[in-house]
Design an enzyme around this catalytic site. Structure first.
Site, PDB file in Angstrom:
ATOM      1  N   SER A 220      36.374  40.891  39.598  1.00 41.23           N
ATOM      2  CA  SER A 220      36.740  40.140  38.392  1.00 41.23           C
ATOM      3  C   SER A 220      36.814  41.104  37.220  1.00 41.23           C
ATOM      4  O   SER A 220      35.976  41.989  37.069  1.00 41.23           O
ATOM      5  CB  SER A 220      35.739  39.015  38.137  1.00 41.23           C
ATOM      6  OG  SER A 220      34.458  39.538  37.870  1.00 41.23           O
ATOM      7  N   GLY A 222      37.346  40.174  33.765  1.00 42.86           N
ATOM      8  CA  GLY A 222      37.298  39.461  32.487  1.00 42.86           C
ATOM      9  C   GLY A 222      38.670  38.926  32.104  1.00 42.86           C
ATOM     10  O   GLY A 222      39.374  38.337  32.934  1.00 42.86           O
ATOM     11  N   ALA A 223      39.077  39.154  30.842  1.00 43.25           N
ATOM     12  CA  ALA A 223      40.363  38.636  30.364  1.00 43.25           C
ATOM     13  C   ALA A 223      41.542  39.232  31.129  1.00 43.25           C
ATOM     14  O   ALA A 223      42.656  38.706  31.073  1.00 43.25           O
ATOM     15  CB  ALA A 223      40.505  38.923  28.886  1.00 43.25           C
ATOM     16  N   GLY A 225      41.849  39.236  34.280  1.00 38.34           N
ATOM     17  CA  GLY A 225      42.068  38.520  35.535  1.00 38.34           C
ATOM     18  C   GLY A 225      41.212  39.042  36.676  1.00 38.34           C
ATOM     19  O   GLY A 225      40.025  39.311  36.506  1.00 38.34           O
ATOM     20  N   GLY A 251      32.525  34.151  36.008  1.00 39.10           N
ATOM     21  CA  GLY A 251      32.594  34.840  37.303  1.00 39.10           C
ATOM     22  C   GLY A 251      32.127  33.928  38.433  1.00 39.10           C
ATOM     23  O   GLY A 251      32.640  33.994  39.555  1.00 39.10           O
ATOM     24  N   ASP A 252      31.161  33.074  38.137  1.00 39.28           N
ATOM     25  CA  ASP A 252      30.647  32.153  39.161  1.00 39.28           C
ATOM     26  C   ASP A 252      31.701  31.087  39.474  1.00 39.28           C
ATOM     27  O   ASP A 252      31.879  30.704  40.636  1.00 39.28           O
ATOM     28  CB  ASP A 252      29.353  31.497  38.666  1.00 39.28           C
ATOM     29  CG  ASP A 252      28.365  32.541  38.162  1.00 39.28           C
ATOM     30  OD1 ASP A 252      28.333  33.649  38.735  1.00 39.28           O
ATOM     31  OD2 ASP A 252      27.647  32.266  37.183  1.00 39.28           O
TER      32      ASP A 252
HETATM   33  N1  LIG Z   1      38.402  36.223  27.981  1.00 35.03           N
HETATM   34  C1  LIG Z   1      38.873  35.685  29.124  1.00 35.03           C
HETATM   35  N2  LIG Z   1      40.091  35.125  29.172  1.00 35.03           N
HETATM   36  C2  LIG Z   1      40.577  34.582  30.313  1.00 35.03           C
HETATM   37  N3  LIG Z   1      39.888  34.574  31.472  1.00 35.03           N
HETATM   38  C3  LIG Z   1      38.673  35.131  31.490  1.00 35.03           C
HETATM   39  C4  LIG Z   1      38.093  35.718  30.325  1.00 35.03           C
HETATM   40  N4  LIG Z   1      36.864  36.179  30.664  1.00 35.03           N
HETATM   41  C5  LIG Z   1      36.689  35.885  31.970  1.00 35.03           C
HETATM   42  N5  LIG Z   1      37.788  35.263  32.476  1.00 35.03           N
HETATM   43  C6  LIG Z   1      37.982  34.753  33.832  1.00 35.03           C
HETATM   44  O1  LIG Z   1      36.719  34.669  34.466  1.00 35.03           O
HETATM   45  C7  LIG Z   1      36.651  35.582  35.560  1.00 35.03           C
HETATM   46  C8  LIG Z   1      35.272  36.234  35.617  1.00 35.03           C
HETATM   47  O2  LIG Z   1      35.039  36.973  34.434  1.00 35.03           O
HETATM   48  P1  LIG Z   1      34.152  38.301  34.424  1.00 35.03           P
HETATM   49  O3  LIG Z   1      34.886  39.404  35.071  1.00 35.03           O
HETATM   50  O4  LIG Z   1      33.716  38.491  32.999  1.00 35.03           O
HETATM   51  O5  LIG Z   1      32.961  37.862  35.394  1.00 35.03           O
HETATM   52  P2  LIG Z   1      31.391  38.096  35.369  1.00 35.03           P
HETATM   53  O6  LIG Z   1      31.043  39.309  34.557  1.00 35.03           O
HETATM   54  O7  LIG Z   1      30.935  38.020  36.755  1.00 35.03           O
HETATM   55  O8  LIG Z   1      30.928  36.784  34.574  1.00 35.03           O
HETATM   56  P3  LIG Z   1      29.521  36.002  34.604  1.00 35.03           P
HETATM   57  O9  LIG Z   1      28.476  36.953  35.103  1.00 35.03           O
HETATM   58  O10 LIG Z   1      29.282  35.565  33.173  1.00 35.03           O
HETATM   59  O11 LIG Z   1      29.733  34.821  35.490  1.00 35.03           O
HETATM   60  C9  LIG Z   1      37.790  36.586  35.337  1.00 35.03           C
HETATM   61  O12 LIG Z   1      38.234  37.115  36.568  1.00 35.03           O
HETATM   62  C10 LIG Z   1      38.832  35.703  34.676  1.00 35.03           C
HETATM   63  O13 LIG Z   1      39.503  34.945  35.661  1.00 35.03           O
HETATM   64  O1  LIG Z   2      20.314  38.081  35.329  1.00 38.41           O
HETATM   65  P1  LIG Z   2      21.378  37.755  36.366  1.00 38.41           P
HETATM   66  O2  LIG Z   2      20.795  37.107  37.568  1.00 38.41           O
HETATM   67  O3  LIG Z   2      22.276  38.920  36.657  1.00 38.41           O
HETATM   68  O4  LIG Z   2      22.364  36.695  35.692  1.00 38.41           O
HETATM   69  C1  LIG Z   2      21.865  35.451  35.301  1.00 38.41           C
HETATM   70  C2  LIG Z   2      22.923  34.751  34.471  1.00 38.41           C
HETATM   71  O5  LIG Z   2      23.285  35.503  33.312  1.00 38.41           O
HETATM   72  O6  LIG Z   2      24.085  34.587  35.269  1.00 38.41           O
HETATM   73  C3  LIG Z   2      24.687  33.324  35.020  1.00 38.41           C
HETATM   74  C4  LIG Z   2      26.101  33.524  34.584  1.00 38.41           C
HETATM   75  O7  LIG Z   2      26.825  34.189  35.567  1.00 38.41           O
HETATM   76  C5  LIG Z   2      23.810  32.624  33.999  1.00 38.41           C
HETATM   77  O8  LIG Z   2      23.682  31.266  34.310  1.00 38.41           O
HETATM   78  C6  LIG Z   2      22.493  33.342  34.073  1.00 38.41           C
HETATM   79  O9  LIG Z   2      21.759  33.309  32.856  1.00 38.41           O
END
Ligand SMILES: Nc1ncnc2c1ncn2[C@@H]1O[C@H](COP(=O)(O)OP(=O)(O)OP(=O)(O)O)[C@@H](O)[C@H]1O
Ligand SMILES: O=P(O)(O)OC[C@@]1(O)O[C@H](CO)[C@@H](O)[C@@H]1O
Length: 312
Positions: A220, A222-223, A225, A251-252
């Protein structure tokens, strides 16, 4: 049935403020509490879209009880393993311009007996499941190879395994041959030991994780994709959101949508991107329901520009 495991769940407190200034007293405008932790969020997103799921969590102290009450109140099948340490609280501070500051507690240590009890429960729940999803940071003292060990058990029981982890836990899990890993950009860069500055860098890093043992890599970005590298090749897609409200849990949601859609190729990537974008349009770590998900905004790039720089 998709079973999720969250060894270090949390009560997620999302606090809205007018402006956050480091080193000053700031009055909150509102507070919202959600059940949290990565596996917990995957189960919340799946259930919101009527995909059968069970969430296995540890639960300790009053906050652990509240976590379980909140999950049960949402109708989630939860199997909580009681532990002595208090369930953590993670805080997200949101400013009106959408800037998010996140503060995650480390969580409290799990004893050897507690860890064994969780492993027994999750292996039992996973019997006959289509996927076991092991997610999130490990509480202090939990061995970094725990996801790798669980992966071996699940695989020998015929259950596919998805891992969303970072650092040594991700590296060890990759070596155990999980069906799927979902690193974000930072986790991918750390795993391969070099920066991921472009789409091409992400593809190369994902290929490397496959060479080291992962079946499918859903990275993943972020923005920017996400990049999918699986046995069919490389697929890249985006789903732009013009006014992101909260990226927490996006991401979840991406992972949940990808699994719900069969976890293979462009159709699953497109569904994951639609769920991830929907999560970003919702406040706090709210998981998208069917009405929130817009599939028309997803673009799968037939001719991706591998040189495209990733947003800093
Ligand atoms: N600013 C954004 N605009 C559009 N889509 C986004 C944005 N941020 C995240 N996404 C979507 O969410 C998905 C996951 O984001 P990211 O890569 O930040 O995951 P992550 O760091 O695992 O997130 P988290 O730990 O908070 O669940 C991206 O692949 C995209 O599809
Ligand atoms: O500290 P970790 O386990 O890496 O992440 C925990 C967490 O940030 O992940 C979720 C978002 O993905 C939140 O619900 C939670 O607070």
């Amino acid at each position: 049935m998709i079973v999720t495991l969250t060894l270090n769940p949390s009560l997620d407190r999302t606090i809205d403020v007018d402006r956050l200034v480091k080193g000053t007293m700031t009055r909150a405008r509102s507070v919202r509490i959600d059940p949290g932790g990565k596996g917990v969020n995957v189960s919340r997103a799946l259930l919101a879209n009527r995909v059968p799921t069970v969430a296995v969590v540890t639960s300790g102290g009053a906050d652990g009880e509240q976590l379980v009450r909140l999950l049960e109140g949402d109708g989630i099948a939860v199997h909580a393993v009681p532990v002595a340490g208090r369930t953590r609280s993670n805080v997200t501070i949101v400013e009106p311009d959408g800037v998010v500051t996140k503060l995650n507690e480390p969580g409290e240590p799990l004893s050897r007996e507690e860890l064994d009890a969780v492993a027994d429960v999750v292996l039992d729940e996973a019997e006959g499941a289509s996927w076991a999803v092991t997610c999130g940071s490990l509480p202090p003292g939990v061995p970094a190879d725990i996801y790798a060990r669980l992966c071996e058990f699940f695989t020998s029981a015929g259950v596919r395994v998805a891992v969303d982890a970072s650092g040594p836990a991700l590296l060890a899990a990759v070596g155990a041959g999980p069906h799927l890993v979902k690193p974000n950009r930072d986790e991918l860069a750390e795993a391969v030991g070099r920066p991921v500055a472009s789409v091409g860098d992400a593809v190369e890093a994902a290929r490397e994780l496959r060479e080291r043992g992962a079946g499918t890599v859903l990275a993943s970005l972020g923005a920017d994709g996400a990049v999918l590298v699986d046995e069919d090749g490389v697929t890249i897609g985006t789903a732009p959101v013009s006014e992101p409200r909260s990226t927490v849990g996006a991401g979840d949601a991406l992972l949940a949508g990808f699994l719900a859609a069969g976890a293979r190729g462009a159709p699953a990537l497109a569904e994951g991107l639609a769920w991830g974008a929907a999560a970003v349009r919702l406040p706090a770590s709210r998981m998208p329901r069917p009405d929130d998900i817009r599939r028309d905004i997803v673009r799968i790039d037939a001719r991706p520009d591998l040189g495209r720089s990733l947003i800093a």
